[in-house]
Write an enzyme that holds these catalytic residues in place. Structure first.
Site, PDB file in Angstrom:
ATOM      1  N   HIS A  99      25.148  14.804  -7.464  1.00  0.00           N
ATOM      2  CA  HIS A  99      26.033  15.046  -6.322  1.00  0.00           C
ATOM      3  C   HIS A  99      26.643  16.431  -6.431  1.00  0.00           C
ATOM      4  O   HIS A  99      26.549  17.100  -7.462  1.00  0.00           O
ATOM      5  CB  HIS A  99      27.155  14.010  -6.276  1.00  0.00           C
ATOM      6  CG  HIS A  99      28.141  14.128  -7.419  1.00  0.00           C
ATOM      7  ND1 HIS A  99      27.852  13.694  -8.693  1.00  0.00           N
ATOM      8  CD2 HIS A  99      29.391  14.621  -7.477  1.00  0.00           C
ATOM      9  CE1 HIS A  99      28.892  13.919  -9.474  1.00  0.00           C
ATOM     10  NE2 HIS A  99      29.847  14.492  -8.765  1.00  0.00           N
ATOM     11  N   ASP A 101      30.584  17.882  -5.345  1.00  0.00           N
ATOM     12  CA  ASP A 101      31.865  17.323  -4.914  1.00  0.00           C
ATOM     13  C   ASP A 101      32.244  17.795  -3.515  1.00  0.00           C
ATOM     14  O   ASP A 101      32.051  18.963  -3.174  1.00  0.00           O
ATOM     15  CB  ASP A 101      32.983  17.739  -5.887  1.00  0.00           C
ATOM     16  CG  ASP A 101      32.702  17.317  -7.319  1.00  0.00           C
ATOM     17  OD1 ASP A 101      32.034  16.289  -7.532  1.00  0.00           O
ATOM     18  OD2 ASP A 101      33.165  18.024  -8.247  1.00  0.00           O
ATOM     19  N   HIS A 254      25.802  18.299  -9.887  1.00  0.00           N
ATOM     20  CA  HIS A 254      26.037  17.819 -11.251  1.00  0.00           C
ATOM     21  C   HIS A 254      25.885  16.310 -11.336  1.00  0.00           C
ATOM     22  O   HIS A 254      25.861  15.609 -10.315  1.00  0.00           O
ATOM     23  CB  HIS A 254      27.382  18.302 -11.798  1.00  0.00           C
ATOM     24  CG  HIS A 254      28.566  17.931 -10.982  1.00  0.00           C
ATOM     25  ND1 HIS A 254      28.950  18.619  -9.847  1.00  0.00           N
ATOM     26  CD2 HIS A 254      29.466  16.930 -11.110  1.00  0.00           C
ATOM     27  CE1 HIS A 254      30.031  18.076  -9.334  1.00  0.00           C
ATOM     28  NE2 HIS A 254      30.370  17.030 -10.078  1.00  0.00           N
ATOM     29  N   ARG A 269      40.126  17.187 -14.252  1.00  0.00           N
ATOM     30  CA  ARG A 269      39.481  18.042 -13.254  1.00  0.00           C
ATOM     31  C   ARG A 269      40.495  18.585 -12.262  1.00  0.00           C
ATOM     32  O   ARG A 269      41.292  17.842 -11.704  1.00  0.00           O
ATOM     33  CB  ARG A 269      38.422  17.246 -12.485  1.00  0.00           C
ATOM     34  CG  ARG A 269      37.790  18.058 -11.360  1.00  0.00           C
ATOM     35  CD  ARG A 269      36.710  17.292 -10.648  1.00  0.00           C
ATOM     36  NE  ARG A 269      36.994  17.233  -9.237  1.00  0.00           N
ATOM     37  CZ  ARG A 269      36.345  16.463  -8.367  1.00  0.00           C
ATOM     38  NH1 ARG A 269      35.382  15.672  -8.779  1.00  0.00           N
ATOM     39  NH2 ARG A 269      36.674  16.479  -7.101  1.00  0.00           N
TER      40      ARG A 269
HETATM   41  C1  OGA Z   1      33.560  15.401 -11.508  1.00  0.00           C
HETATM   42  C2  OGA Z   1      32.382  14.857 -12.175  1.00  0.00           C
HETATM   43  C3  OGA Z   1      31.362  14.946 -14.339  1.00  0.00           C
HETATM   44  C4  OGA Z   1      31.666  14.528 -15.735  1.00  0.00           C
HETATM   45  O1  OGA Z   1      34.594  15.548 -12.167  1.00  0.00           O
HETATM   46  O2  OGA Z   1      33.454  15.725 -10.322  1.00  0.00           O
HETATM   47  O3  OGA Z   1      31.409  14.552 -11.540  1.00  0.00           O
HETATM   48  O4  OGA Z   1      30.792  14.766 -16.576  1.00  0.00           O
HETATM   49  N1  OGA Z   1      32.473  14.806 -13.511  1.00  0.00           N
HETATM   50  O5  OGA Z   1      32.720  13.959 -15.987  1.00  0.00           O
HETATM   51 MN    MN Z   2      31.642  15.399  -9.435  1.00  0.00          MN
END
Ligand code: OGA
Ligand code: MN
Length: 280
Positions: A99, A101, A254, A269
């Site tokens: 995906h 974000d 990712h 994040r």
């Molecule tokens: C995000 C996500 C990836 C991770 O924070 O948007 O997809 O490895 N995280 O935690």
């Molecule tokens: Mn993500």
């Protein structure tokens, strides 16, 4: 003080490592170079950082204004920091599929600054795929096929009351009553920071091409996804304590691997605000 160029080394598959930099004490000149490197490489990896939550926020704000994600729970005491967490008891992780974000937003988030807070003994890697390279390596016929196309993105099927998270053991991610109208973006966008063309559809949030049903859209979408997932354009980030990743949501996808059951993993994040996207 003299402005010195950042030490940036392209990483295997996608993104770049940035060395000899202290993200807690970034000069304005370094912040400008980092932003440009982010646009050029799609994702940047940093080691041996010691960011407090306050320094994490300050770092994010040096790159772009903060866009608070409306679905993720916040870190206690820090409303602008999203908690990306999986406990030892939970089976479902967050982001466990390819995906990018916020593609469901009218002005999708520029990117994210992800800080490793608590890592499992092994596993929990994050994969990053290069969407500049995905576009450039498409065959001429497919490029012609997607030229001028637009795609519809949405989040209800993921984060809505009846979305995928609702029936998992991460149910707090499923938010009933949050207004999430579908939105439309060009399939090939002009990256706002680099000017380069990028393939901008993703398996998690893209629903269909504009003017087509999902069934009509799926053959071409699946072909684009299979191409974009090619492992020679994917980087596997093996997290270590002190690591930070900053990614550009327009230039990369990712995928958070969910292979550490029985162990705790916590990431912080901060989402960076972006802009509306134009066709390439
Ligand atoms: C995000 C996500 C990836 C991770 O924070 O948007 O997809 O490895 N995280 O935690
Ligand atoms: Mn993500």
């Amino acid at each position: 003080m003299l402005d010195t160029a950042l030490r940036i080394e392209p990483a295997a598959g996608c993104g770049a490592d940035v060395r000899d930099i202290d993200l807690a004490r970034l000069t304005p000149a370094e912040a400008g170079q980092l932003r440009q490197a982010l646009f050029d490489h799609g994702v940047l990896f940093f080691r041996d950082q010691t960011l407090t939550p306050e320094q994490h926020i300050a770092l994010a704000e040096q790159i772009a204004p903060i866009d608070v994600n409306r679905f993720f729970p916040a870190a206690p005491g820090y409303p602008t920091i999203a908690k990306v967490e999986k406990t030892a008891e939970q089976a479902t992780n967050i982001g466990g599929g390819w995906h990018t974000d916020h593609s469901y937003d009218v002005a999708p988030a520029l990117g994210s600054v992800l800080v490793a807070r608590d890592l499992p003994p092994s596993g929990g890697d994050t994969l990053f795929a290069d969407m500049y390279a995905a576009y450039v390596t498409l065959d001429a016929e497919t490029k012609a096929q997607i030229s001028g196309l637009r795609a519809v993105h949405g989040s209800d099927h993921v984060f809505g009351e009846k979305g995928v998270y609702a029936t998992t053991d991460q149910p707090e991610l499923a938010k009933g009553g949050v207004e999430t109208p579908e939105t439309v973006h060009p399939v090939v966008i002009k990256h706002p920071g680099s000017g380069k063309p990028v393939l901008y559809v993703n398996p998690s949030f893209t629903l269909r091409f504009e003017g087509q049903t999902r069934e009509e859209s799926l053959p071409l979408l699946m072909k684009l996804y299979a191409h974009a997932m090619s492992m020679d354009r994917v980087h596997t980030l093996v997290w270590q304590p002190g690591m930070v990743a900053i990614w550009d949501n327009r230039a990369t996808w990712h995928f958070a691997k969910n292979d550490y059951h029985g162990h705790y993993r916590l990431m912080h994040r901060i989402t960076l605000a972006g802009c509306e996207l134009e066709a390439a």
